[in-house]
Design a protein around this motif. Sequence first.
Motif, short mmCIF file in Angstrom:
data_model
loop_
_atom_site.label_atom_id
_atom_site.label_comp_id
_atom_site.label_asym_id
_atom_site.label_seq_id
_atom_site.Cartn_x
_atom_site.Cartn_y
_atom_site.Cartn_z
N ALA A 214 -15.67 -61.00 -4.82
CA ALA A 214 -14.69 -61.09 -5.91
C ALA A 214 -14.06 -62.47 -5.99
N SER A 215 -13.80 -63.08 -4.83
CA SER A 215 -13.08 -64.35 -4.83
C SER A 215 -13.96 -65.56 -5.09
N THR A 216 -15.23 -65.47 -4.68
CA THR A 216 -16.06 -66.69 -4.71
C THR A 216 -17.46 -66.48 -5.29
N PHE A 217 -18.17 -65.47 -4.81
CA PHE A 217 -19.61 -65.45 -5.00
C PHE A 217 -20.11 -64.66 -6.22
N LYS A 218 -19.27 -63.82 -6.80
CA LYS A 218 -19.68 -63.12 -8.01
C LYS A 218 -19.97 -64.13 -9.12
N ALA A 219 -19.21 -65.18 -9.18
CA ALA A 219 -19.40 -66.21 -10.21
C ALA A 219 -20.71 -66.96 -10.03
N GLN A 220 -21.32 -66.87 -8.84
CA GLN A 220 -22.60 -67.52 -8.57
C GLN A 220 -23.79 -66.59 -8.81
N GLY A 221 -23.51 -65.38 -9.34
CA GLY A 221 -24.58 -64.44 -9.66
C GLY A 221 -24.88 -63.43 -8.59
N PHE A 222 -24.06 -63.36 -7.53
CA PHE A 222 -24.26 -62.38 -6.47
C PHE A 222 -23.53 -61.08 -6.81
N PHE A 223 -24.10 -59.96 -6.37
CA PHE A 223 -23.44 -58.66 -6.50
C PHE A 223 -24.04 -57.74 -5.45
N THR A 224 -23.52 -56.52 -5.35
CA THR A 224 -24.00 -55.60 -4.32
C THR A 224 -24.11 -54.20 -4.89
N GLU A 225 -24.37 -53.23 -4.03
CA GLU A 225 -24.51 -51.82 -4.42
C GLU A 225 -23.37 -51.01 -3.84
N PRO A 226 -23.11 -49.82 -4.38
CA PRO A 226 -22.11 -48.94 -3.77
C PRO A 226 -22.53 -48.55 -2.35
N PRO A 227 -21.59 -48.38 -1.45
CA PRO A 227 -21.93 -47.99 -0.07
C PRO A 227 -22.79 -46.73 0.01
N ALA A 228 -22.62 -45.83 -0.95
CA ALA A 228 -23.38 -44.58 -0.93
C ALA A 228 -24.88 -44.81 -1.10
N ASP A 229 -25.26 -45.98 -1.64
CA ASP A 229 -26.68 -46.27 -1.86
C ASP A 229 -27.36 -46.89 -0.65
N LEU A 230 -26.59 -47.35 0.32
CA LEU A 230 -27.18 -48.04 1.46
C LEU A 230 -28.19 -47.18 2.24
N PRO A 231 -27.94 -45.88 2.43
CA PRO A 231 -28.93 -45.07 3.17
C PRO A 231 -30.31 -45.02 2.51
#
Length: 336
Positions: A214-231
């Motif tokens: 949120a503070s730095t890397f979203k603006a560089q095109g990074f994102f992630t998945e919900p924790p529920a999807d990790l398994p």
Amino acid sequence: MADKIRINISAKTMEGRPASDAEVRITISEATGPSQEVASVTLNNFTGNAIVDVTAPTDTFPTWQVNASFSRYDGGPGFFFMPRGKPNPSHEFLVSRLPNKWTPSFTKLSDLPSPRLDRFKQVVAVSTDVDLKNGPAVGDLSAKYDALAGTPQVLAKTALLNLYAVLSDEIDPIGNVPWFSYVRKFVRLDQERFLAEVDPALFENVQTIVNELASTFKAQGFFTEPPADLPLHVPNIPTKYHSDQNLVQILTLKKDYEQGNVQLTPSFLRVDDAAVHLLDCDMDEHRNIVLHSFDIVSHMVTGGTSPISMHEYIVRDSAEAAADGISTIDLGYTLV
């Protein structure tokens, strides 16, 4: 008003080169009022450019849609024009390869170009216990590389070269080095991913990026998945690591790449009291609302993202970065 409408049709591949095709069908249809076909023309042995002549309308002011259907490419949605307002339009189709119409032709391991693929050859040389997610084990990748055959093996090899290219060019913003520099040895191949043992720094840096999205890397095109999807990623880990007992933590990070994304999913395991860090790396199509339509069969049928579709993203990225708009990237294979 001219008796004929002259339409200049051209097509380029994702590499930025003229697209040749054995048969291209040009269809012109009414786009306003009741939909009806105005004309249909077949272009045989198309070499990237052609002129299509169509009888001009005389008593109406229609809007026409022009579509192109290629035998080995997806031509996208076509274009619109008003024949009485612009009687001689030109349009260039940016076409993508249809995955089931193309076959990779690989450069021999010993002939892969230097320095571009030197690091790849170094990692292949120490990857002596490699399996295939959906197929027979590979074993010593260096010894088997040139002889890999059969659809699962060919698609996995194509995906491996694709991902090497992307991870060699994409930079870890924490370490300021290519992501591939952390890879130690390959342990699993698949038509849309590879798994490898990696330096712990990759896991640590992915953790930092996820924590500071949120503070730095979203603006560089990074994102992630919900924790529920990790398994969902755990079954990709080879059974020899016994993730059911040894998995300590798993993370995932995605980065925009052309119309899709590249995904890094590192995991931390303790195997026989030793720390092991794995990377599950894959590419997905259609991260964004696409401007170009890829004709991709459902993943449930094909087993995952087509590496030939990913080839198109990679060469397009190379073409867009080139001053002349022509891709120069050497992936270690060509499509024939």
